[in-house]
Design a protein around this motif. Structure first.
Motif, PDB file in Angstrom:
ATOM      1  N   GLN A 102       0.770  -1.081   0.074  1.00 13.87           N
ATOM      2  CA  GLN A 102      -0.030   0.031   0.075  1.00 13.87           C
ATOM      3  C   GLN A 102       0.898   1.387  -0.039  1.00 13.87           C
ATOM      4  OE1 GLN A 102      -2.978  -0.043   2.910  1.00 13.87           O
ATOM      5  NE2 GLN A 102      -3.693  -1.916   2.521  1.00 13.87           N
ATOM      6  N   ASN A 103       0.404   1.979  -0.938  1.00 15.86           N
ATOM      7  CA  ASN A 103       1.135   3.434  -1.063  1.00 15.86           C
ATOM      8  C   ASN A 103       2.690   3.582  -0.601  1.00 15.86           C
ATOM      9  OD1 ASN A 103      -1.462   4.436  -1.499  1.00 15.86           O
ATOM     10  ND2 ASN A 103      -1.911   4.429   0.632  1.00 15.86           N
ATOM     11  N   SER A 117      -3.460   3.050  -2.766  1.00 12.73           N
ATOM     12  CA  SER A 117      -4.480   2.038  -2.024  1.00 12.73           C
ATOM     13  C   SER A 117      -5.440   3.246  -1.343  1.00 12.73           C
ATOM     14  CB  SER A 117      -3.704   1.028  -1.197  1.00 12.73           C
ATOM     15  OG  SER A 117      -2.883   0.171  -1.923  1.00 12.73           O
ATOM     16  N   TYR A 118      -6.597   2.716  -0.822  1.00 14.69           N
ATOM     17  CA  TYR A 118      -7.344   3.521   0.123  1.00 14.69           C
ATOM     18  C   TYR A 118      -8.305   2.435   0.761  1.00 14.69           C
ATOM     19  CZ  TYR A 118     -10.727   6.870   1.349  1.00 14.69           C
ATOM     20  OH  TYR A 118     -11.778   7.962   2.139  1.00 14.69           O
ATOM     21  N   ASN A 119      -8.284   2.802   2.014  1.00 14.20           N
ATOM     22  CA  ASN A 119      -9.203   1.811   2.991  1.00 14.20           C
ATOM     23  C   ASN A 119      -8.486   0.333   2.805  1.00 14.20           C
ATOM     24  OD1 ASN A 119     -10.396   3.942   4.143  1.00 14.20           O
ATOM     25  ND2 ASN A 119     -12.403   3.771   3.099  1.00 14.20           N
ATOM     26  N   ASN A 120      -7.615   0.140   2.830  1.00 18.33           N
ATOM     27  CA  ASN A 120      -6.878  -1.301   2.605  1.00 18.33           C
ATOM     28  C   ASN A 120      -7.207  -1.726   1.187  1.00 18.33           C
ATOM     29  OD1 ASN A 120      -5.813  -1.252   5.213  1.00 18.33           O
ATOM     30  ND2 ASN A 120      -7.705  -1.817   6.280  1.00 18.33           N
ATOM     31  N   ASN A 121      -7.808  -1.086   0.212  1.00 22.05           N
ATOM     32  CA  ASN A 121      -8.214  -1.646  -0.914  1.00 22.05           C
ATOM     33  C   ASN A 121      -7.139  -1.158  -1.967  1.00 22.05           C
ATOM     34  OD1 ASN A 121     -10.765  -2.919  -0.467  1.00 22.05           O
ATOM     35  ND2 ASN A 121     -11.369  -0.782  -0.440  1.00 22.05           N
ATOM     36  N   HIS A 122      -6.450  -2.017  -2.662  1.00 26.07           N
ATOM     37  CA  HIS A 122      -5.475  -1.781  -3.544  1.00 26.07           C
ATOM     38  C   HIS A 122      -6.069  -1.353  -5.070  1.00 26.07           C
ATOM     39  CE1 HIS A 122      -2.181  -2.785  -6.647  1.00 26.07           C
ATOM     40  NE2 HIS A 122      -1.338  -2.619  -5.455  1.00 26.07           N
ATOM     41  N   TYR A 123      -5.696  -0.273  -5.444  1.00 23.35           N
ATOM     42  CA  TYR A 123      -6.210   0.177  -6.811  1.00 23.35           C
ATOM     43  C   TYR A 123      -4.918   0.723  -7.831  1.00 23.35           C
ATOM     44  CZ  TYR A 123     -10.477   1.024  -3.923  1.00 23.35           C
ATOM     45  OH  TYR A 123     -11.776   0.972  -3.242  1.00 23.35           O
TER      46      TYR A 123
END
Length: 322
Positions: free
Chosen positions: A45-46, A64-70
């Protein structure tokens, strides 16, 4: 623009955006699986690893945002989008306005080795490739400044961008110098020897700045000979047809690339040579298609991208992602 060209311009843009979103969703969802580099480097993440030539690539690929990988969605979207714009520009340059052939070639191409490997495996290289594709799209229109700007962005996402920026700078230099030469014949000699000059400079630079004691090997298939033959044949043909080097910047760009890339092979930097040639495989196919008539070029593109897709499958590219 004609009505047909306006319609193609509009519909192709819509199709590119929709396809890129869908493609990014399927890649990000794991439908195609992920490569080893994804788990080793990008499934975090990040990240802000590396120096000036790496940090932006890591930041984008690990968003990543809110433990979601984008990050994988972002990379896949922009890689598909940039290639779609590149393909659209080649269609318009050749004055091909068949939306059916466009979407067919587009869908086949984004599932081939250079694209699919760079979406969820070599992700920083995929980001760099996106900027390079946009740069080449502008180069096809002889908009050298915009092309230079985008290829400069590629430098800050992956080290391979330095190699392509070097080519772009030399392209601008040689085009500026040849503006003062009116006769055609000397230009052929200048193109060839300038290519040799860049090859020597590249070899000397790599010799003094790369650790040549490391072992460098191709991953899975060994494509050194096919890629070298492609480089060699491209040099021979475009030296003979030197008039094509002045017709658009992309021909000259790949001409210089064909000189520079073998410098890595000479130093046994096999893995690096393969990756750089992989990034230029699609531009090579698109440029060669310009040699054909409008109708013949449709079938050339379908046949060669289909062969590239078959090669991708046969070499276990999809198997290795699961």
């Amino acid at each position: 623009m004609t009505i047909r060209e306006n319609n193609f311009n509009l519909y192709s843009k819509i199709l590119i955006v929709i396809t890129s979103f869908v493609f990014a969703y399927f890649i990000g969802s794991g439908f195609y699986g992920y490569g080893n580099d994804f788990y080793a480097l990008y499934h975090k993440q990040n990240l802000a690893w590396g120096g000036i030539f790496d940090k932006l690539g890591y930041i984008i690929s690990t968003i990543s945002y809110n433990n979601n990988h984008y990050g994988v969605h972002v990379v896949s979207f922009f890689l598909s989008l940039s290639f779609g714009l590149l393909l659209k520009n080649f269609f318009q340059y050749k004055r091909k306005f068949s939306i059916i052939f466009f979407i067919l070639i587009y869908l086949i191409s984004i599932h081939t080795w250079p694209i699919i490997m760079s979406t969820s495996n070599a992700m920083r290289q995929g980001i760099s490739m996106s900027f390079i594709f946009i740069s080449i799209a502008y180069l096809l229109k002889n908009q050298n400044i915009k092309s230079l700007i985008f290829i400069t962005f590629s430098v800050f996402t992956h080290k391979s961008g330095i190699f392509f920026l070097f080519i772009m700078i030399n392209l601008i230099i040689i085009k500026s110098c040849l503006n003062y030469i009116n006769e055609s014949r000397p230009k052929a000699v200048i193109y060839f020897f300038y290519g040799l000059f860049t090859f020597l400079i590249s070899t000397l630079f790599l010799t003094n700045n790369i650790n040549l004691d490391d072992t460098h090997r191709i991953i899975r298939g060994d494509y050194r000979i096919p890629f070298f033959l492609l480089n060699f044949i491209f040099i021979i043909f475009y030296t003979y047809r030197y008039d094509l080097l002045s017709s658009n910047g992309v021909n000259l760009y790949l001409y210089l690339f064909s000189f520079l890339a073998p410098s890595l092979l000479l130093l046994e930097l096999n893995w690096q040579y393969e990756r750089l040639c992989m990034m230029m495989t699609i531009p090579y196919i698109l440029v060669i298609s310009l040699l054909f008539t409008k109708k013949s070029s449709y079938f050339f593109l379908i046949i060669f991208f289909s062969l590239l897709l078959i090669m991708t499958i046969e070499n276990g590219m999809y198997d290795s992602l699961y």
